[in-house]
Design a protein around this motif. Structure first.
Motif, PDB file in Angstrom:
ATOM      1  N   PRO A  47       0.805  -1.233   0.000  1.00 45.31           N
ATOM      2  CA  PRO A  47       0.000   0.000   0.000  1.00 45.31           C
ATOM      3  C   PRO A  47       0.830   1.272   0.000  1.00 45.31           C
ATOM      4  O   PRO A  47       0.306   2.349  -0.295  1.00 45.31           O
ATOM      5  CB  PRO A  47      -0.839  -0.117   1.280  1.00 45.31           C
ATOM      6  N   THR A  48       2.120   1.167   0.318  1.00 42.81           N
ATOM      7  CA  THR A  48       2.981   2.352   0.310  1.00 42.81           C
ATOM      8  C   THR A  48       3.598   2.597  -1.068  1.00 42.81           C
ATOM      9  O   THR A  48       4.360   3.544  -1.238  1.00 42.81           O
ATOM     10  CB  THR A  48       4.109   2.220   1.349  1.00 42.81           C
ATOM     11  N   CYS A  49       3.264   1.750  -2.031  1.00 44.40           N
ATOM     12  CA  CYS A  49       3.870   1.859  -3.365  1.00 44.40           C
ATOM     13  C   CYS A  49       2.832   2.009  -4.475  1.00 44.40           C
ATOM     14  O   CYS A  49       3.013   1.500  -5.582  1.00 44.40           O
ATOM     15  CB  CYS A  49       4.753   0.644  -3.636  1.00 44.40           C
ATOM     16  N   VAL A  50       1.736   2.684  -4.176  1.00 47.65           N
ATOM     17  CA  VAL A  50       0.706   2.925  -5.187  1.00 47.65           C
ATOM     18  C   VAL A  50       0.889   4.340  -5.734  1.00 47.65           C
ATOM     19  O   VAL A  50       0.843   5.318  -4.986  1.00 47.65           O
ATOM     20  CB  VAL A  50      -0.711   2.763  -4.591  1.00 47.65           C
ATOM     21  N   TYR A  51       1.104   4.438  -7.044  1.00 53.55           N
ATOM     22  CA  TYR A  51       1.342   5.725  -7.708  1.00 53.55           C
ATOM     23  C   TYR A  51       0.153   6.087  -8.593  1.00 53.55           C
ATOM     24  O   TYR A  51      -0.575   5.209  -9.062  1.00 53.55           O
ATOM     25  CB  TYR A  51       2.602   5.660  -8.577  1.00 53.55           C
ATOM     26  N   HIS A  55      -3.282  11.681 -16.961  1.00 53.91           N
ATOM     27  CA  HIS A  55      -3.033  12.221 -18.295  1.00 53.91           C
ATOM     28  C   HIS A  55      -4.046  13.300 -18.642  1.00 53.91           C
ATOM     29  O   HIS A  55      -5.249  13.129 -18.424  1.00 53.91           O
ATOM     30  CB  HIS A  55      -3.103  11.102 -19.345  1.00 53.91           C
ATOM     31  N   SER A  56      -3.580  14.428 -19.164  1.00 57.39           N
ATOM     32  CA  SER A  56      -4.433  15.522 -19.622  1.00 57.39           C
ATOM     33  C   SER A  56      -5.298  16.034 -18.465  1.00 57.39           C
ATOM     34  O   SER A  56      -4.767  16.573 -17.499  1.00 57.39           O
ATOM     35  CB  SER A  56      -5.277  15.059 -20.815  1.00 57.39           C
ATOM     36  N   LEU A  57      -6.618  15.829 -18.505  1.00 52.12           N
ATOM     37  CA  LEU A  57      -7.457  16.245 -17.383  1.00 52.12           C
ATOM     38  C   LEU A  57      -7.004  15.553 -16.101  1.00 52.12           C
ATOM     39  O   LEU A  57      -6.996  16.146 -15.024  1.00 52.12           O
ATOM     40  CB  LEU A  57      -8.927  15.926 -17.664  1.00 52.12           C
ATOM     41  N   GLY A  58      -6.603  14.292 -16.223  1.00 48.66           N
ATOM     42  CA  GLY A  58      -6.082  13.560 -15.066  1.00 48.66           C
ATOM     43  C   GLY A  58      -4.819  14.184 -14.512  1.00 48.66           C
ATOM     44  O   GLY A  58      -4.580  14.165 -13.300  1.00 48.66           O
ATOM     45  N   GLY A  59      -4.010  14.757 -15.409  1.00 50.28           N
ATOM     46  CA  GLY A  59      -2.801  15.444 -14.969  1.00 50.28           C
ATOM     47  C   GLY A  59      -3.105  16.741 -14.259  1.00 50.28           C
ATOM     48  O   GLY A  59      -2.364  17.174 -13.369  1.00 50.28           O
ATOM     49  N   ILE A  60      -4.196  17.387 -14.646  1.00 50.11           N
ATOM     50  CA  ILE A  60      -4.649  18.593 -13.955  1.00 50.11           C
ATOM     51  C   ILE A  60      -5.168  18.238 -12.562  1.00 50.11           C
ATOM     52  O   ILE A  60      -4.890  18.926 -11.576  1.00 50.11           O
ATOM     53  CB  ILE A  60      -5.765  19.292 -14.765  1.00 50.11           C
ATOM     54  N   LEU A  61      -5.907  17.135 -12.481  1.00 50.93           N
ATOM     55  CA  LEU A  61      -6.580  16.765 -11.236  1.00 50.93           C
ATOM     56  C   LEU A  61      -5.726  15.958 -10.270  1.00 50.93           C
ATOM     57  O   LEU A  61      -6.102  15.805  -9.101  1.00 50.93           O
ATOM     58  CB  LEU A  61      -7.848  15.965 -11.569  1.00 50.93           C
ATOM     59  N   ALA A  62      -4.607  15.417 -10.726  1.00 44.95           N
ATOM     60  CA  ALA A  62      -3.818  14.513  -9.890  1.00 44.95           C
ATOM     61  C   ALA A  62      -3.477  15.084  -8.507  1.00 44.95           C
ATOM     62  O   ALA A  62      -3.650  14.390  -7.493  1.00 44.95           O
ATOM     63  CB  ALA A  62      -2.550  14.090 -10.631  1.00 44.95           C
ATOM     64  N   PRO A  63      -2.989  16.327  -8.396  1.00 45.45           N
ATOM     65  CA  PRO A  63      -2.692  16.861  -7.055  1.00 45.45           C
ATOM     66  C   PRO A  63      -3.926  16.920  -6.165  1.00 45.45           C
ATOM     67  O   PRO A  63      -3.846  16.660  -4.955  1.00 45.45           O
ATOM     68  CB  PRO A  63      -2.140  18.257  -7.346  1.00 45.45           C
ATOM     69  N   ARG A  64      -5.078  17.232  -6.744  1.00 44.73           N
ATOM     70  CA  ARG A  64      -6.316  17.279  -5.968  1.00 44.73           C
ATOM     71  C   ARG A  64      -6.735  15.877  -5.526  1.00 44.73           C
ATOM     72  O   ARG A  64      -7.139  15.678  -4.367  1.00 44.73           O
ATOM     73  CB  ARG A  64      -7.422  17.925  -6.805  1.00 44.73           C
ATOM     74  N   ILE A  65      -6.666  14.909  -6.420  1.00 45.96           N
ATOM     75  CA  ILE A  65      -7.020  13.528  -6.081  1.00 45.96           C
ATOM     76  C   ILE A  65      -6.160  13.024  -4.934  1.00 45.96           C
ATOM     77  O   ILE A  65      -6.645  12.398  -3.993  1.00 45.96           O
ATOM     78  CB  ILE A  65      -6.858  12.620  -7.321  1.00 45.96           C
ATOM     79  N   ASP A  66      -4.876  13.339  -5.006  1.00 41.61           N
ATOM     80  CA  ASP A  66      -3.952  12.930  -3.954  1.00 41.61           C
ATOM     81  C   ASP A  66      -4.306  13.586  -2.623  1.00 41.61           C
ATOM     82  O   ASP A  66      -4.395  12.918  -1.592  1.00 41.61           O
ATOM     83  CB  ASP A  66      -2.527  13.302  -4.358  1.00 41.61           C
ATOM     84  N   ALA A  67      -4.561  14.895  -2.656  1.00 40.97           N
ATOM     85  CA  ALA A  67      -4.815  15.657  -1.425  1.00 40.97           C
ATOM     86  C   ALA A  67      -6.151  15.307  -0.786  1.00 40.97           C
ATOM     87  O   ALA A  67      -6.299  15.363   0.442  1.00 40.97           O
ATOM     88  CB  ALA A  67      -4.760  17.157  -1.722  1.00 40.97           C
ATOM     89  N   GLY A  69      -7.642  12.434  -0.645  1.00 46.89           N
ATOM     90  CA  GLY A  69      -7.807  11.083  -0.123  1.00 46.89           C
ATOM     91  C   GLY A  69      -7.052  10.002  -0.854  1.00 46.89           C
ATOM     92  O   GLY A  69      -6.953   8.878  -0.354  1.00 46.89           O
ATOM     93  N   GLY A  70      -6.514  10.304  -2.037  1.00 51.48           N
ATOM     94  CA  GLY A  70      -5.756   9.286  -2.775  1.00 51.48           C
ATOM     95  C   GLY A  70      -4.489   8.887  -2.046  1.00 51.48           C
ATOM     96  O   GLY A  70      -4.130   7.717  -1.977  1.00 51.48           O
ATOM     97  N   ASP A  71      -3.805   9.905  -1.502  1.00 47.67           N
ATOM     98  CA  ASP A  71      -2.589   9.707  -0.705  1.00 47.67           C
ATOM     99  C   ASP A  71      -1.655   8.689  -1.344  1.00 47.67           C
ATOM    100  O   ASP A  71      -1.359   7.636  -0.798  1.00 47.67           O
ATOM    101  CB  ASP A  71      -2.957   9.277   0.713  1.00 47.67           C
ATOM    102  N   PHE A  72      -1.165   9.037  -2.504  1.00 47.20           N
ATOM    103  CA  PHE A  72      -0.305   8.138  -3.286  1.00 47.20           C
ATOM    104  C   PHE A  72       1.153   8.248  -2.875  1.00 47.20           C
ATOM    105  O   PHE A  72       1.562   9.209  -2.219  1.00 47.20           O
ATOM    106  CB  PHE A  72      -0.453   8.465  -4.775  1.00 47.20           C
ATOM    107  N   ALA A  73       1.939   7.275  -3.297  1.00 47.47           N
ATOM    108  CA  ALA A  73       3.377   7.310  -3.043  1.00 47.47           C
ATOM    109  C   ALA A  73       4.039   8.389  -3.887  1.00 47.47           C
ATOM    110  O   ALA A  73       5.080   8.938  -3.523  1.00 47.47           O
ATOM    111  CB  ALA A  73       3.999   5.952  -3.344  1.00 47.47           C
ATOM    112  N   GLY A  74       3.440   8.702  -5.024  1.00 40.13           N
ATOM    113  CA  GLY A  74       3.970   9.728  -5.910  1.00 40.13           C
ATOM    114  C   GLY A  74       3.008   9.986  -7.047  1.00 40.13           C
ATOM    115  O   GLY A  74       2.054   9.226  -7.263  1.00 40.13           O
ATOM    116  N   LEU A  75       3.239  11.072  -7.774  1.00 42.49           N
ATOM    117  CA  LEU A  75       2.356  11.484  -8.857  1.00 42.49           C
ATOM    118  C   LEU A  75       3.135  11.588 -10.160  1.00 42.49           C
ATOM    119  O   LEU A  75       4.256  12.119 -10.180  1.00 42.49           O
ATOM    120  CB  LEU A  75       1.718  12.840  -8.553  1.00 42.49           C
ATOM    121  N   ILE A  76       2.527  11.120 -11.236  1.00 41.60           N
ATOM    122  CA  ILE A  76       3.106  11.252 -12.568  1.00 41.60           C
ATOM    123  C   ILE A  76       2.116  12.042 -13.407  1.00 41.60           C
ATOM    124  O   ILE A  76       0.971  11.616 -13.625  1.00 41.60           O
ATOM    125  CB  ILE A  76       3.371   9.865 -13.193  1.00 41.60           C
TER     126      ILE A  76
END
Length: 241
Positions: A47-51, A55-67, A69-76
């Motif tokens: 669970p500590t290694c889920v990234y 892409h595109s809209l997903g790339g715009i939203l990734a920081p929000r998704i993480d903040a 509740g996604g709480d990922f190991a990292g964002l691409i």
């Protein structure tokens, strides 16, 4: 893990009232967070290694998704942007008009429409709920854009302390290397946890296309593969974390 957006998989199940009020939270954010939870609860997965790859809209939203509740190991972030979607649509529409024949009588009319739509976009945050629900901006519900603008990627930049990989193709004509990629560098470039790479010859889908219709939407009609270099770079970056 990949899945279809609920607006695609269950398009016929939305009532008109529900469709009018949908935002990226219901369309994308909530399900991405649920997907992260599902993966982390799978005993086969650390669970500590889920990234998250957005892409595109997903790339715009990734920081929000993480903040949220996604709480990922990292964002691409693939061909994402820290700008508002309305600003990107404004540039895309202007690029379309610029490519029109000057003799085309619709060119000036289209220019005026673009400026009119952008004027609406500039006052999104001042719109009442009712106006936003009954107004469109560049063909999209104003309510959708208004909610999205309330949580722009730039607002999460200072809090991003986990590993982030920002990738962009130089031939992208939807999200702009000289604007969006540059803005990412301005926002995140001083952080030791952020890595950037710009790929010559690759378009919005990270495909190297040369031929008829190049640098226009027509090139998307030609089957292609994501660059192996991009895939290798993502895999190598994840394994180094």
């Amino acid at each position: 893990m990949r899945y279809d957006k609920r607006t695609y998989a269950h398009a016929n199940k939305w009532t008109p009232e529900q469709a009018a009020k949908i935002t990226v939270k219901e369309e994308t954010v909530d399900d991405a967070i649920a997907a992260a939870k599902l993966l982390k609860e799978d005993p086969r997965i650390d669970p500590t290694c889920v990234y998250l790859i957005g892409h595109s809209l997903g790339g715009i939203l990734a920081p929000r998704i993480d903040a949220e509740g996604g709480d990922f190991a990292g964002l691409i972030l693939l061909a994402g942007s820290p700008r508002s979607l309305a600003d990107i649509l404004y540039d895309q529409n202007n690029a379309f008009v610029a490519a029109m024949d000057d003799k085309d009588p619709k060119k000036e009319q289209t220019k005026q429409w673009i400026e009119s739509e952008y004027a609406k976009a500039k006052r999104l945050q001042d719109m009442s709920m009712q106006e936003a629900l009954t107004t469109t901006v560049f063909g999209l519900p104003a309510y959708y854009l208004k909610e999205m603008d309330s949580k722009l990627p730039a607002s999460y930049a200072d809090r991003l302390s986990k590993p982030v990989l920002v990738l962009q193709g130089e031939d992208d004509f939807q999200v702009y290397p000289d604007k969006d990629y540059v803005l990412w560098r301005e926002l995140l470039g001083g952080k030791p946890n952020v890595t950037f790479k710009l790929y010559p010859g690759l378009n919005h889908f990270f495909v190297d296309y040369e031929g008829e219709g190049e640098n226009t939407p027509d090139e998307y009609n030609v089957p292609g593969n994501v660059s192996q270099e991009v895939i290798n770079d993502i895999a190598g970056w994840v394994l180094k974390q």
